[in-house]
Design a protein around this motif. Structure first.
Motif, PDB file in Angstrom:
ATOM      1  N   GLN A 132       0.959  -1.034   0.268  1.00 44.98           N
ATOM      2  CA  GLN A 132      -0.059  -0.064   0.130  1.00 44.98           C
ATOM      3  C   GLN A 132       1.041   1.068   0.004  1.00 44.98           C
ATOM      4  OE1 GLN A 132      -3.137   1.045  -0.192  1.00 44.98           O
ATOM      5  NE2 GLN A 132      -3.782  -1.326  -0.941  1.00 44.98           N
ATOM      6  N   ARG A 133       1.831   1.264   0.765  1.00 44.96           N
ATOM      7  CA  ARG A 133       2.940   2.059   1.114  1.00 44.96           C
ATOM      8  C   ARG A 133       3.530   2.597  -0.654  1.00 44.96           C
ATOM      9  NH1 ARG A 133       4.409   0.736   6.278  1.00 44.96           N
ATOM     10  NH2 ARG A 133       5.794  -0.443   5.076  1.00 44.96           N
ATOM     11  N   ALA A 160      -9.617   1.986  -2.631  1.00 47.38           N
ATOM     12  CA  ALA A 160      -8.987   3.095  -2.698  1.00 47.38           C
ATOM     13  C   ALA A 160      -8.733   3.308  -4.453  1.00 47.38           C
ATOM     14  CB  ALA A 160      -8.071   1.797  -2.743  1.00 47.38           C
ATOM     15  N   ARG A 161      -9.030   2.900  -5.231  1.00 44.45           N
ATOM     16  CA  ARG A 161      -8.589   2.997  -6.468  1.00 44.45           C
ATOM     17  C   ARG A 161      -9.740   4.424  -6.911  1.00 44.45           C
ATOM     18  NH1 ARG A 161     -10.102  -0.920  -9.834  1.00 44.45           N
ATOM     19  NH2 ARG A 161     -12.128  -0.612 -10.103  1.00 44.45           N
ATOM     20  N   LEU A 192       1.218   6.708  -6.739  1.00 51.10           N
ATOM     21  CA  LEU A 192       0.709   8.017  -7.258  1.00 51.10           C
ATOM     22  C   LEU A 192       1.553   9.165  -7.470  1.00 51.10           C
ATOM     23  CD1 LEU A 192      -2.405   8.563  -7.965  1.00 51.10           C
ATOM     24  CD2 LEU A 192      -3.053   8.461  -5.042  1.00 51.10           C
ATOM     25  N   ALA A 193       2.280   9.460  -6.034  1.00 50.43           N
ATOM     26  CA  ALA A 193       2.750  10.593  -6.105  1.00 50.43           C
ATOM     27  C   ALA A 193       3.774  11.021  -7.300  1.00 50.43           C
ATOM     28  CB  ALA A 193       3.713  10.944  -4.584  1.00 50.43           C
ATOM     29  N   THR A 247     -10.330   6.374  -4.966  1.00 53.20           N
ATOM     30  CA  THR A 247     -10.213   7.702  -3.918  1.00 53.20           C
ATOM     31  C   THR A 247      -8.420   8.098  -4.279  1.00 53.20           C
ATOM     32  OG1 THR A 247     -10.101   6.404  -1.558  1.00 53.20           O
ATOM     33  CG2 THR A 247      -8.840   8.391  -1.492  1.00 53.20           C
ATOM     34  N   ALA A 248      -8.163   7.292  -5.267  1.00 55.11           N
ATOM     35  CA  ALA A 248      -6.592   7.687  -6.080  1.00 55.11           C
ATOM     36  C   ALA A 248      -7.387   8.656  -6.844  1.00 55.11           C
ATOM     37  CB  ALA A 248      -5.904   6.433  -6.409  1.00 55.11           C
ATOM     38  N   PHE A 277      -3.479   0.498  -7.563  1.00 53.00           N
ATOM     39  CA  PHE A 277      -4.569   0.271  -6.927  1.00 53.00           C
ATOM     40  C   PHE A 277      -6.332  -1.015  -7.578  1.00 53.00           C
ATOM     41  CE2 PHE A 277      -2.977   4.521  -5.975  1.00 53.00           C
ATOM     42  CZ  PHE A 277      -2.759   4.078  -4.802  1.00 53.00           C
ATOM     43  N   TRP A 336       0.840   3.968  -3.107  1.00 53.54           N
ATOM     44  CA  TRP A 336       0.585   5.803  -2.751  1.00 53.54           C
ATOM     45  C   TRP A 336       1.759   6.213  -3.262  1.00 53.54           C
ATOM     46  CZ3 TRP A 336      -4.029   7.135  -2.380  1.00 53.54           C
ATOM     47  CH2 TRP A 336      -5.117   6.632  -2.297  1.00 53.54           C
ATOM     48  N   VAL A 355      -7.707  11.484  -6.038  1.00 49.69           N
ATOM     49  CA  VAL A 355      -6.495  13.096  -5.872  1.00 49.69           C
ATOM     50  C   VAL A 355      -5.983  13.165  -7.213  1.00 49.69           C
ATOM     51  CG1 VAL A 355      -4.236  12.476  -4.605  1.00 49.69           C
ATOM     52  CG2 VAL A 355      -5.689  11.263  -3.646  1.00 49.69           C
TER      53      VAL A 355
END
Length: 497
Positions: A13-14, A140-141, A20-21, A143-144, A135, A17, A147
């Protein structure tokens, strides 16, 4: 045992994300470069002295190139690997940005912007499609994607602000040169954090379809832009007809291919069609509104780029916040209803600009940009979610290419149609130059001419933003009466659930 299993899951998960950043970097740059020139145009015009037609091409060619290539690049990423094409596109984008920053003439700048469009066309679909790989879990997808969309929409809104800060301290080329360090970060960390993904079984890319799609989109966009700016003439009509014929041939070819470049079956899903229509009309209205108000703040009210940029902060913040919360709002009210509400808010925000005048009404500008920003932020999030959830992961790049094409096409048409409509009204108000800036520059001490030109520009801005509001309200009505499509409860109908 449970804790042992939980540690790899938490690490995954980390990593997702963190990936994603990294993906947000190209999204922010591509969307910023749609709008960063709005505030830079007056300064750039003084340095390069472009003609009125060249000014429009400097603004338009970037979005038009992206619009013409997104479907192709989305498909290409599905085939050769989304990370591969993302990193290749970042390299092209960086080189083109440096060329634009030091362009010695308007012609070179137009060419550099076209090359930036080529690079940008690879960045958007691959970055959003990679989210479905990072994701796999629905919530979770969602939410991503929220963002991602917040940075996409927020980047377009914050572009003028960053441009204003840079122009306050540096020369106009700095708005392009800032791309370089950001892209270096992407090129350094992308291979480490982003998974490669390509379709397991896909046919060869149909290059005839590629040529037909590009050859159809670009002439139509050019014809619309030219006719709106210069009026009716046979060569432009002929170019538009050629583009329409090529697009018709493209669509007919897609119906007979086993592995088409454009999956027409997506448009039989009611929400997908609603999303594409909403993104096109929404970006059209937003681009026109952003460009005209940027000119208004500088050339009419006399504010410098930094002061103008600061007034855009409330709208930019609202776009970002509501992009993040668009999925949750969609779950509460339903996707169709939320689209209607979002488009209605955007229309209302455009209409509020009628309160803006030559000597006052800044409060109406701030309030209108806030209300419209909330609507745009919600709508654009839903568009991205519908695109990704409408297809299996191996076709995500293709579907995203369609949705992002609608964004870019809307952006280009907004500048061409609404910008040209405002210019037409402006020029009809008196014996002015082709633009407000040119008129003021050559007016000297003729305060009466300057005042008349500013009043005429504000009138043109009112007409154009009202036209944008009408288009948004019309699209909201179309969404309201649209059928759900078939299958009635496909993945798109469950966006964010």
């Amino acid at each position: 045992m449970t804790s042992t299993l939980a540690r790899p899951a938490a690490k995954t998960q980390r990593r997702a994300w963190a990936g994603l950043a990294v993906l947000l970097l190209p999204v922010l740059l591509v969307s910023m470069d749609m709008s960063v020139l709005y505030l830079a145009m007056p300064t750039l015009t003084q340095s390069l002295d472009p003609s009125a037609t060249q000014q429009l091409w400097i603004l338009d060619i970037y979005g038009f190139m992206i619009a013409g290539l997104l479907i192709t690049m989305g498909n290409l990423g599905d085939r050769i690997g989304r990370r591969n094409i993302l990193l290749a596109g970042a390299t092209v984008f960086g080189i083109a940005s440096a060329l634009a920053a030091f362009a010695p003439s308007a012609g070179v700048l137009i060419a550099a912007r076209a090359l930036m469009g080529l690079g940008g066309a690879t960045l958007l679909p691959s970055s959003l499609a990679l989210i479905s790989t990072l994701f796999p879990e629905d919530r979770a997808r969602a939410t991503a994607i929220g963002v991602w969309t917040a940075f996409f929409a927020g980047g377009s809104a914050v572009g003028p602000i960053i441009g204003g800060v840079l122009l306050h301290h540096f020369w106009w080329g700095s708005v392009f040169l800032i791309n370089a360090p950001v892209l270096l970060v992407l090129l350094a960390f992308g291979p480490l954090l982003l998974p490669e993904h390509r379709a397991a079984v896909r046919g060869r890319l149909d290059w005839v379809s590629v040529l037909l799609s590009i050859g159809g989109i670009l002439p139509i966009v050019y014809a619309v832009k030219h006719l709106a700016a210069e009026g009716f003439d046979l060569p432009s009509v002929g170019i538009g007809i050629v583009g329409a014929l090529l697009l018709t041939a493209f669509v007919r070819r897609q119906r007979h291919l086993d592995d088409p470049l454009l999956d027409l079956s997506l448009f039989r899903r009611g929400l997908f069609s609603v999303a594409i229509g909403s993104s096109t009309v929404g970006m059209l209205a937003l681009a026109g509104m952003s460009y005209l108000t940027s000119v208004y703040l500088q050339s009419v009210t006399g504010r410098d780029p930094l002061q103008s940029a600061l007034l855009g902060i409330p709208g930019a913040v609202v776009v970002f916040v509501f992009s993040m919360s668009g999925a949750r709002i969609g779950r509460v009210f339903g996707t169709k209803t939320t689209f209607v509400l979002a488009l209605g808010m955007a229309a209302l925000g455009n209409l509020m600009l009628l309160g803006v005048g030559v000597h006052g009404g800044i409060g109406w500008y701030v309030a209108g940009s806030v209300v419209a920003g909330a609507g745009f932020g919600i709508a654009f999030t839903l568009v991205s979610e519908v695109a990704v959830s409408s297809v299996p992961p191996e076709r995500a790049g293709s579907a995203v290419g369609i949705s992002e094409t609608s964004f870019e096409l809307g952006n280009g048409l907004g500048l061409a149609l609404l910008g040209s409509l405002a210019a037409l009204v402006f020029r009809s108000g008196g014996d002015f130059g082709s633009t407000l800036g040119e008129t003021i520059a050559h007016a000297g001490d003729d305060t009466a001419l300057i005042e008349s030109a500013r009043e005429s520009f504000v009138t043109g801005m009112h007409v154009a933003t009202t036209a944008g509001a009408v288009l948004l309200a019309t699209m909201a009505a179309i969404v309201f009466f649209a059928k759900s499509g078939s299958p009635a409860k496909d993945a798109a109908e469950k966006v964010g659930s």
